[in-house]
Scaffold this motif. Structure first.
Motif, PDB file in Angstrom:
ATOM      1  N   UNK A  19       0.837  -1.193   0.000  1.00 58.76           N
ATOM      2  CA  UNK A  19       0.000   0.000   0.000  1.00 58.76           C
ATOM      3  C   UNK A  19       0.874   1.245   0.000  1.00 58.76           C
ATOM      4  N   UNK A  20       0.280   2.359  -0.411  1.00 57.15           N
ATOM      5  CA  UNK A  20       0.988   3.634  -0.520  1.00 57.15           C
ATOM      6  C   UNK A  20       1.717   3.982   0.782  1.00 57.15           C
ATOM      7  N   UNK A  21       1.019   3.882   1.889  1.00 54.83           N
ATOM      8  CA  UNK A  21       1.613   4.219   3.189  1.00 54.83           C
ATOM      9  C   UNK A  21       2.778   3.323   3.546  1.00 54.83           C
ATOM     10  N   UNK A  22       2.660   2.029   3.235  1.00 51.82           N
ATOM     11  CA  UNK A  22       3.763   1.099   3.495  1.00 51.82           C
ATOM     12  C   UNK A  22       5.000   1.487   2.688  1.00 51.82           C
ATOM     13  N   UNK A  23       4.778   1.811   1.408  1.00 49.88           N
ATOM     14  CA  UNK A  23       5.896   2.206   0.555  1.00 49.88           C
ATOM     15  C   UNK A  23       6.558   3.471   1.088  1.00 49.88           C
ATOM     16  N   UNK A  24       5.740   4.424   1.469  1.00 48.07           N
ATOM     17  CA  UNK A  24       6.282   5.689   1.974  1.00 48.07           C
ATOM     18  C   UNK A  24       7.126   5.462   3.227  1.00 48.07           C
ATOM     19  N   UNK A  25       6.656   4.593   4.099  1.00 47.35           N
ATOM     20  CA  UNK A  25       7.394   4.279   5.326  1.00 47.35           C
ATOM     21  C   UNK A  25       8.707   3.555   5.017  1.00 47.35           C
ATOM     22  N   UNK A  26       8.649   2.589   4.106  1.00 43.63           N
ATOM     23  CA  UNK A  26       9.856   1.837   3.738  1.00 43.63           C
ATOM     24  C   UNK A  26      10.902   2.700   3.053  1.00 43.63           C
ATOM     25  N   UNK A  27      10.458   3.603   2.201  1.00 38.24           N
ATOM     26  CA  UNK A  27      11.384   4.446   1.454  1.00 38.24           C
ATOM     27  C   UNK A  27      11.968   5.522   2.361  1.00 38.24           C
ATOM     28  N   UNK A  28      11.104   6.183   3.129  1.00 39.52           N
ATOM     29  CA  UNK A  28      11.549   7.240   4.026  1.00 39.52           C
ATOM     30  C   UNK A  28      12.000   8.478   3.258  1.00 39.52           C
ATOM     31  N   UNK A  29      11.747   9.638   3.817  1.00 46.59           N
ATOM     32  CA  UNK A  29      12.204  10.891   3.242  1.00 46.59           C
ATOM     33  C   UNK A  29      11.563  11.263   1.918  1.00 46.59           C
ATOM     34  N   UNK A  30      10.365  10.764   1.657  1.00 51.66           N
ATOM     35  CA  UNK A  30       9.672  11.088   0.410  1.00 51.66           C
ATOM     36  C   UNK A  30       8.280  11.592   0.764  1.00 51.66           C
ATOM     37  N   UNK A  31       7.885  12.670   0.124  1.00 54.00           N
ATOM     38  CA  UNK A  31       6.560  13.221   0.404  1.00 54.00           C
ATOM     39  C   UNK A  31       5.496  12.360  -0.273  1.00 54.00           C
ATOM     40  N   UNK A  32       4.282  12.486   0.208  1.00 52.55           N
ATOM     41  CA  UNK A  32       3.162  11.751  -0.374  1.00 52.55           C
ATOM     42  C   UNK A  32       3.001  12.120  -1.845  1.00 52.55           C
ATOM     43  N   UNK A  33       3.143  13.415  -2.144  1.00 48.92           N
ATOM     44  CA  UNK A  33       2.985  13.898  -3.514  1.00 48.92           C
ATOM     45  C   UNK A  33       4.043  13.297  -4.446  1.00 48.92           C
ATOM     46  N   UNK A  34       5.295  13.308  -4.021  1.00 49.94           N
ATOM     47  CA  UNK A  34       6.380  12.785  -4.862  1.00 49.94           C
ATOM     48  C   UNK A  34       6.220  11.281  -5.051  1.00 49.94           C
ATOM     49  N   UNK A  55     -14.382  -1.437  -1.462  1.00 48.51           N
ATOM     50  CA  UNK A  55     -14.566  -1.311  -0.021  1.00 48.51           C
ATOM     51  C   UNK A  55     -14.492   0.140   0.391  1.00 48.51           C
ATOM     52  N   UNK A  56     -14.712   0.340   1.637  1.00 53.85           N
ATOM     53  CA  UNK A  56     -14.645   1.684   2.171  1.00 53.85           C
ATOM     54  C   UNK A  56     -13.756   1.664   3.412  1.00 53.85           C
ATOM     55  N   UNK A  57     -12.630   2.307   3.391  1.00 52.86           N
ATOM     56  CA  UNK A  57     -12.101   3.085   2.283  1.00 52.86           C
ATOM     57  C   UNK A  57     -11.516   2.179   1.190  1.00 52.86           C
ATOM     58  N   UNK A  58     -11.404   2.730   0.011  1.00 49.27           N
ATOM     59  CA  UNK A  58     -10.815   2.025  -1.122  1.00 49.27           C
ATOM     60  C   UNK A  58      -9.385   1.614  -0.768  1.00 49.27           C
ATOM     61  N   UNK A  59      -9.029   0.386  -1.078  1.00 50.06           N
ATOM     62  CA  UNK A  59      -7.674  -0.103  -0.809  1.00 50.06           C
ATOM     63  C   UNK A  59      -6.940  -0.249  -2.133  1.00 50.06           C
ATOM     64  N   UNK A  60      -5.752   0.338  -2.212  1.00 47.39           N
ATOM     65  CA  UNK A  60      -4.946   0.277  -3.421  1.00 47.39           C
ATOM     66  C   UNK A  60      -3.588  -0.309  -3.061  1.00 47.39           C
ATOM     67  N   UNK A  61      -3.122  -1.252  -3.880  1.00 44.72           N
ATOM     68  CA  UNK A  61      -1.800  -1.848  -3.693  1.00 44.72           C
ATOM     69  C   UNK A  61      -1.003  -1.706  -4.983  1.00 44.72           C
ATOM     70  N   UNK A  62       0.302  -1.620  -4.818  1.00 49.38           N
ATOM     71  CA  UNK A  62       1.216  -1.510  -5.946  1.00 49.38           C
ATOM     72  C   UNK A  62       2.197  -2.668  -5.878  1.00 49.38           C
ATOM     73  N   UNK A  63       2.504  -3.224  -7.045  1.00 50.08           N
ATOM     74  CA  UNK A  63       3.536  -4.248  -7.087  1.00 50.08           C
ATOM     75  C   UNK A  63       4.299  -4.131  -8.397  1.00 50.08           C
ATOM     76  N   UNK A  64       5.529  -4.598  -8.370  1.00 50.90           N
ATOM     77  CA  UNK A  64       6.336  -4.563  -9.576  1.00 50.90           C
ATOM     78  C   UNK A  64       5.816  -5.561 -10.593  1.00 50.90           C
TER      79      UNK A  64
END
Length: 100
Positions: A19-34, A55-64
Motif C-alpha cells: 500500500x501507498x503508506x507502506x511504501x512511503x514508510x519503507x522508502x523514508x524521506x519522500x513526500x506523499x505527492x512525490x 470497499x470503504x475506504x478504497x484499498x490500493x496496492x502496488x507491485x512490480x
C-alpha cells in the motif's frame, strides 16, 4: 547523492503488493505527492501494477511487474557502485557548489 526516485520504489516494492503508506514508510524521506507522482510514472512505463480493491475506504496496492522486477539487479549494481564511490561523488558535489 546519485539516485533517482525509481530506485527506492523498486527496492521497497520488490515483494508482494504494498500500500501507498507502506511504501512511503519503507522508502523514508519522500513526500506523499512525490511518491504518488513516481508511482504513476512507474505505472505509465509498465514497471508497476496498481490494483484497486473495493470497499470503504478504497484499498490500493502496488507491485512490480515482470518488467519492473527485471530492474532489481541493475538497480542493486548501481546502489553498490554509489556506496563504493560515495566519497568521490560527495566531493564532486561540494566542488560544484563551491565553484558556483
Amino acid at each position: 547523492m546519485a539516485s533517482t526516485r525509481c530506485a527506492p520504489c523498486a527496492r521497497a516494492n520488490s515483494g508482494d503488493g504494498r500500500r501507498h503508506g507502506e511504501l512511503r514508510e519503507l522508502i523514508g524521506g519522500i513526500s506523499q505527492k512525490v511518491l504518488t507522482e513516481t508511482l504513476r510514472r512507474l505505472e505509465f512505463n509498465g514497471l508497476v501494477l496498481r490494483r484497486a480493491y473495493g470497499g470503504s475506504p478504497l484499498r490500493v496496492e502496488y507491485e512490480l511487474t515482470a518488467l519492473g522486477r527485471s530492474l532489481l539487479e541493475p538497480i542493486g549494481v548501481f546502489g553498490a557502485w554509489a556506496f563504493e564511490h560515495r566519497d568521490e561523488v560527495m566531493a564532486a558535489q561540494e566542488r560544484y557548489t563551491r565553484e558556483r
